[in-house]
Design an enzyme around this catalytic site. Structure first.
Site, short mmCIF file in Angstrom:
data_model
loop_
_atom_site.label_atom_id
_atom_site.label_comp_id
_atom_site.label_asym_id
_atom_site.label_seq_id
_atom_site.Cartn_x
_atom_site.Cartn_y
_atom_site.Cartn_z
CG ASP A 38 -2.21 0.93 1.05
OD1 ASP A 38 -2.27 1.39 -0.06
OD2 ASP A 38 -2.79 1.15 2.28
N GLY A 41 -0.06 5.73 -3.98
CA GLY A 41 -0.41 7.06 -4.40
C GLY A 41 0.18 8.24 -3.52
CD1 TRP A 43 7.62 6.65 -2.35
CD2 TRP A 43 7.13 7.28 -4.41
NE1 TRP A 43 8.69 6.96 -2.97
CE2 TRP A 43 8.55 7.20 -4.39
CE3 TRP A 43 6.45 7.40 -5.54
CZ2 TRP A 43 9.17 7.42 -5.47
CZ3 TRP A 43 7.37 7.71 -6.84
CH2 TRP A 43 8.55 7.73 -6.60
NE ARG A 51 -4.23 7.15 -6.88
CZ ARG A 51 -3.99 6.91 -5.98
NH1 ARG A 51 -3.89 7.57 -4.91
NH2 ARG A 51 -4.09 5.47 -5.59
CG HIS A 55 -0.24 2.79 -9.22
ND1 HIS A 55 -0.51 2.39 -7.83
CD2 HIS A 55 -1.21 3.51 -9.55
CE1 HIS A 55 -1.66 2.58 -7.51
NE2 HIS A 55 -2.17 3.28 -8.44
CD GLU A 85 -13.30 -5.21 -1.83
OE1 GLU A 85 -11.80 -5.46 -1.82
OE2 GLU A 85 -14.07 -5.84 -1.70
CG ASN A 86 -7.61 -2.05 -5.51
OD1 ASN A 86 -6.75 -2.97 -5.14
ND2 ASN A 86 -7.95 -1.05 -4.62
CD1 TRP A 87 -12.74 -5.16 -9.25
CD2 TRP A 87 -12.08 -4.48 -11.31
NE1 TRP A 87 -11.99 -6.21 -9.99
CE2 TRP A 87 -11.59 -5.72 -11.15
CE3 TRP A 87 -11.54 -3.67 -12.34
CZ2 TRP A 87 -10.79 -6.38 -12.34
CZ3 TRP A 87 -11.02 -4.22 -13.58
CH2 TRP A 87 -10.62 -5.72 -13.46
NE ARG A 89 -7.34 2.21 -5.62
CZ ARG A 89 -6.52 2.28 -5.13
NH1 ARG A 89 -5.27 2.62 -5.89
NH2 ARG A 89 -6.08 1.81 -3.85
NE ARG A 212 -7.99 0.68 5.23
CZ ARG A 212 -7.99 1.78 5.47
NH1 ARG A 212 -8.34 2.20 6.61
NH2 ARG A 212 -7.63 2.52 4.53
C1 IPE Z 1 -5.38 -2.72 -0.25
O1 IPE Z 1 -4.94 -1.42 -0.69
C2 IPE Z 1 -5.20 -3.59 -1.79
C3 IPE Z 1 -3.96 -3.62 -2.27
C4 IPE Z 1 -2.55 -3.13 -2.05
C5 IPE Z 1 -3.99 -4.09 -3.76
P1 IPE Z 1 -6.10 -0.22 -0.76
O2 IPE Z 1 -5.34 1.08 -0.75
O3 IPE Z 1 -7.08 -0.76 -1.66
O4 IPE Z 1 -7.01 -0.35 0.67
P2 IPE Z 1 -7.86 0.67 1.30
O5 IPE Z 1 -8.89 1.17 0.45
O6 IPE Z 1 -7.19 1.64 2.11
O7 IPE Z 1 -8.47 -0.24 2.49
C1 IPE Z 2 -1.18 0.46 -3.44
O1 IPE Z 2 -1.19 1.97 -3.46
C2 IPE Z 2 -1.56 -0.26 -4.76
C3 IPE Z 2 -3.06 -0.44 -5.17
C4 IPE Z 2 -3.89 -0.71 -4.28
C5 IPE Z 2 -3.28 -1.08 -6.34
P1 IPE Z 2 -2.46 2.87 -3.32
O2 IPE Z 2 -2.77 3.03 -4.79
O3 IPE Z 2 -3.57 2.21 -2.53
O4 IPE Z 2 -1.75 4.13 -2.70
P2 IPE Z 2 -2.20 4.96 -1.48
O5 IPE Z 2 -3.09 4.23 -0.58
O6 IPE Z 2 -3.51 5.83 -2.55
O7 IPE Z 2 -1.23 5.73 -1.09
MG MG Z 3 -4.02 2.33 -0.55
#
Ligand code: IPE
Ligand code: IPE
Ligand code: MG
Length: 261
Positions: A38, A41, A43, A51, A55, A85-87, A89, A212
């Protein structure tokens, strides 16, 4: 002065890293490490970058951490790359995240072969775009003969979804008479999980400060040791991994008993 004698600060750092890796290897190394990668973004935001740059940097870091884990003697490394859940975005970000496995696997594949690393995946493959499926399947096929560390990507993965699918499968088998209700054990459930070929993780790491699970390996993490760090994933380096493992090695895993008291 020392620099003049050919000594470089970076050499010293590498030597101490090598020593620490060797020390870590002497004790019980976690056989299976799972990482919630995690903070890509955040970073990027810290550096006023888009962002996408976070990645990309995060993807590059997978190589660093995979090599380190392999060197230490870890048996399996499971990396949470994209959750169910990342869908949610923005489409542009999802598109990029679905391109990264191709980019990563294509450039890293020769090294994975050299290192005898076997690529696996958990999550629902058929929910991924075709080009992502092709890249992942190609890496799985090509590395299938390898016998070293397992590099397991959680892609389009959700712990609740995994449990739901496994419950349905078991219910179906009971319904059609191939499984008796009384024969269902914890092992039955474990063997219906997407991680069926792997032991449960010994150590779970989450970077970037959130405390979490975000729907990761809900069944498998029942007795794992947890390590949380504020470091964002793209800057989580060998040093940080060693720190997590050293902490793991200092813990007393009691599993509800009195071991080590
Ligand atoms: C968890 O990170 C999923 C991955 C690292 C792939 P998220 O950034 O999606 O988690 P939440 O939304 O903060 O719980
Ligand atoms: C983890 O970084 C990568 C994925 C969840 C795919 P994030 O994209 O969640 O980064 P933050 O949490 O927004 O900093
Ligand atoms: Mg995140």
């Amino acid at each position: 002065m020392l620099e003049k004698l050919g000594w470089k600060k970076s050499d010293n750092k590498n030597v101490s890293l090598e020593n620490r890796m060797a020390d870590v290897r002497k004790e019980s190394v976690p056989n299976h490490i799972a990482i919630i990668m995690d903070g890509n973004g955040r970073w990027a935001k810290k550096r006023a970058l888009p962002r996408a740059a976070g990645h990309r940097e995060g993807m590059k870091n997978i190589r660093t951490i995979t090599r380190c884990a392999n060197k230490i003697g870890v048996g399996a490394l499971t990396l949470y790359a994209f959750s169910t859940e990342n869908w949610k975005r923005p489409a542009l970000e999802v598109d990029l995240l679905m391109r990264l496995p191709e980019e990563f696997l294509n450039s890293f594949l020769p090294e994975l072969m050299e290192l005898n690393i076997k690529v696996q995946m958990i999550g629902e493959m058929d929910g991924l775009p075709d080009h992502t499926q092709r890249a992942v399947q190609n890496a799985i096929n090509q590395t299938a003969v390898n016998t070293g560390m397992v590099l397991n990507f959680a892609l389009n993965y959700g712990g609740r979804r995994e449990l739901l699918l496994s419950v349905k499968e078991i219910a179906h088998q009971v319904q059609n008479g191939t499984l008796n209700l009384d024969d269902i054990t914890e092992e039955t459930i474990s063997s219906r999980m997407m991680t069926a070929t792997l032991p449960d993780p010994d150590l779970l790491i989450r970077t970037s400060g959130e405390l979490r699970l975000s729907n990761f390996l809900l069944w498998q993490l029942a007795y794992s040791e947890f390590w949380f760090t504020d470091v964002h994933w793209p800057e989580f380096k060998e040093d940080d991994l060693l720190q997590a493992i050293e902490s793991y090695q200092s813990r007393n895993r009691r599993y509800g008993g009195l071991k080590g008291e």
